[in-house]
Design an enzyme around this catalytic site. Structure first.
Site, PDB file in Angstrom:
ATOM      1  N   GLY A  34       2.335  -7.752   1.186  1.00  0.00           N
ATOM      2  CA  GLY A  34       1.753  -7.316  -0.087  1.00  0.00           C
ATOM      3  C   GLY A  34       0.489  -8.117  -0.370  1.00  0.00           C
ATOM      4  O   GLY A  34      -0.563  -7.550  -0.713  1.00  0.00           O
ATOM      5  N   HIS A  35       0.588  -9.436  -0.197  1.00  0.00           N
ATOM      6  CA  HIS A  35      -0.603 -10.280  -0.357  1.00  0.00           C
ATOM      7  C   HIS A  35      -1.656  -9.900   0.686  1.00  0.00           C
ATOM      8  O   HIS A  35      -2.851  -9.875   0.405  1.00  0.00           O
ATOM      9  CB  HIS A  35      -0.245 -11.756  -0.167  1.00  0.00           C
TER      10      HIS A  35
HETATM   11  P1  AMP Z   1       2.586 -13.716  -6.356  1.00  0.00           P
HETATM   12  O1  AMP Z   1       2.240 -14.635  -5.219  1.00  0.00           O
HETATM   13  O2  AMP Z   1       3.946 -13.119  -6.269  1.00  0.00           O
HETATM   14  O3  AMP Z   1       2.228 -14.273  -7.697  1.00  0.00           O
HETATM   15  O4  AMP Z   1       1.633 -12.467  -6.158  1.00  0.00           O
HETATM   16  C1  AMP Z   1       0.242 -12.614  -6.036  1.00  0.00           C
HETATM   17  C2  AMP Z   1      -0.391 -11.254  -6.153  1.00  0.00           C
HETATM   18  O5  AMP Z   1       0.130 -10.397  -5.137  1.00  0.00           O
HETATM   19  C3  AMP Z   1      -0.074 -10.593  -7.505  1.00  0.00           C
HETATM   20  O6  AMP Z   1      -1.231  -9.914  -7.959  1.00  0.00           O
HETATM   21  C4  AMP Z   1       1.028  -9.636  -7.143  1.00  0.00           C
HETATM   22  O7  AMP Z   1       1.085  -8.512  -7.992  1.00  0.00           O
HETATM   23  C5  AMP Z   1       0.623  -9.226  -5.739  1.00  0.00           C
HETATM   24  N1  AMP Z   1       1.786  -8.716  -5.015  1.00  0.00           N
HETATM   25  C6  AMP Z   1       2.995  -9.318  -4.875  1.00  0.00           C
HETATM   26  N2  AMP Z   1       3.843  -8.516  -4.189  1.00  0.00           N
HETATM   27  C7  AMP Z   1       3.144  -7.391  -3.887  1.00  0.00           C
HETATM   28  C8  AMP Z   1       3.472  -6.192  -3.199  1.00  0.00           C
HETATM   29  N3  AMP Z   1       4.676  -5.959  -2.677  1.00  0.00           N
HETATM   30  N4  AMP Z   1       2.504  -5.237  -3.084  1.00  0.00           N
HETATM   31  C9  AMP Z   1       1.270  -5.439  -3.634  1.00  0.00           C
HETATM   32  N5  AMP Z   1       0.916  -6.554  -4.280  1.00  0.00           N
HETATM   33  C10 AMP Z   1       1.834  -7.517  -4.418  1.00  0.00           C
END
Ligand code: AMP
Length: 278
Positions: A34-35
């Protein structure tokens, strides 16, 4: 190789000479595909890409969730290298919250329901750290995942209200083959919980298909989602929401854009997911 920077001063110095536009991808690390999708979009649209890795203590409303949040900088930096990220900023807490730090950014109505209600202080923590990051990086574009739909709305509101010069870009949710939205927290799921977790996406798809079939009663969609969740005994629903896609107020009848969203616990692990209608 991506340069790994620690201090505000190092980041500022690196960016002073960097070609524009600059794209920023804020993360809490334990990077997954996702990242990676956010990073790829940033790379495609900018001359310089900055990834930040910072497990932000202020956005955790539960200390246990903060302490057990997965961390592995070496693995994250390797992924950033693979994706040819220019700069990784992985600061210690005191470089983000410098001595005497005494500002809180609070976004109003759009941050109140759903995650805002379930996790007191969460969005103030998110908005505050993102304000610091945007101020430091002076990015032209910043990339966020639609997986955290309310977070994107909160950050857009803040950027608009504070006249921040960064364009906020939302990227589609990346999922595993069985539909589970990728999340750093998925690592905490036991094998049984992992097997049960795609029920979130199934519930959302059930509601979407009823809407596509002509259902316009929001309560019928909430019920449909709860019924699907109930098929999995390991899934404990925290909220099931059908809300206006612009205000996030719960609705009675569906007039798109409408955000379907869920928060569900599997043991100690809390997962969220959403689907936008229209
Ligand atoms: P986090 O590290 O979980 O705070 O996420 C960092 C960024 O990655 C945030 O903008 C999240 O929304 C995005 N993100 C996390 N998981 C996903 C995913 N499965 N698909 C798309 N973006 C994601």
């Amino acid at each position: 190789m991506a340069s790994v920077l620690r201090t505000r001063a190092e980041l500022r110095a690196a960016l002073a000479a960097a070609p524009r536009p600059v794209g920023l991808v804020p993360t809490m690390g334990w990077l997954h595909d996702g990242h990676r999708a956010l990073i790829r979009q940033a790379r495609a649209e900018n001359a310089t890409t900055v990834v930040t890795i910072f497990v932000n203590p202020r956005q955790f409303n539960e200390t246990a969730d903060y302490s057990r949040y997965p961390r592995s900088e070496a693995r994250d930096v390797a992924l950033c290298d693979e994706e040819r990220v220019d700069f990784v900023w992985a600061p210690p807490v005191q470089e983000v919250y410098v001595p005497g730090f005494d500002t809180v950014v609070t976004v109003g109505a759009v941050g109140q329901p759903l995650e805002g209600a379930a996790r007191p202080g969460h969005f103030a923590g998110v908005a505050t750290v993102v304000a610091v990051l945007l101020g430091l990086v002076g990015a032209d574009h910043a990339y966020f995942g639609q997986k955290d739909a309310q977070q994107v709305m909160v950050i857009r509101r803040m950027a608009l209200d504070l006249a921040l010069p960064t364009e906020i870009v939302a990227c589609p949710t990346v999922r595993a083959d069985d539909g589970l939205a990728l999340s750093s927290r998925n690592v905490h799921l036991s094998p049984d919980e992992r097997a049960a977790a795609p029920v979130l996406h199934r519930a959302l798809l059930e509601a979407r298909s009823r809407w596509e079939g002509g259902e316009r009663d929001a309560e019928a969609l909430r019920r449909a989602m709860r019924d699907v969740l109930a098929t999995q005994p390991l899934a404990v629903a925290e909220y099931v929401s059908v809300a206006d896609g612009l205000t996030l107020a719960e609705v009675e009848s569906i007039e798109p854009p409408t955000l379907l969203s869920l928060a569900v616990r599997f043991g100690a692990t809390r997962l969220i997911d959403n689907e936008l209608l229209g």
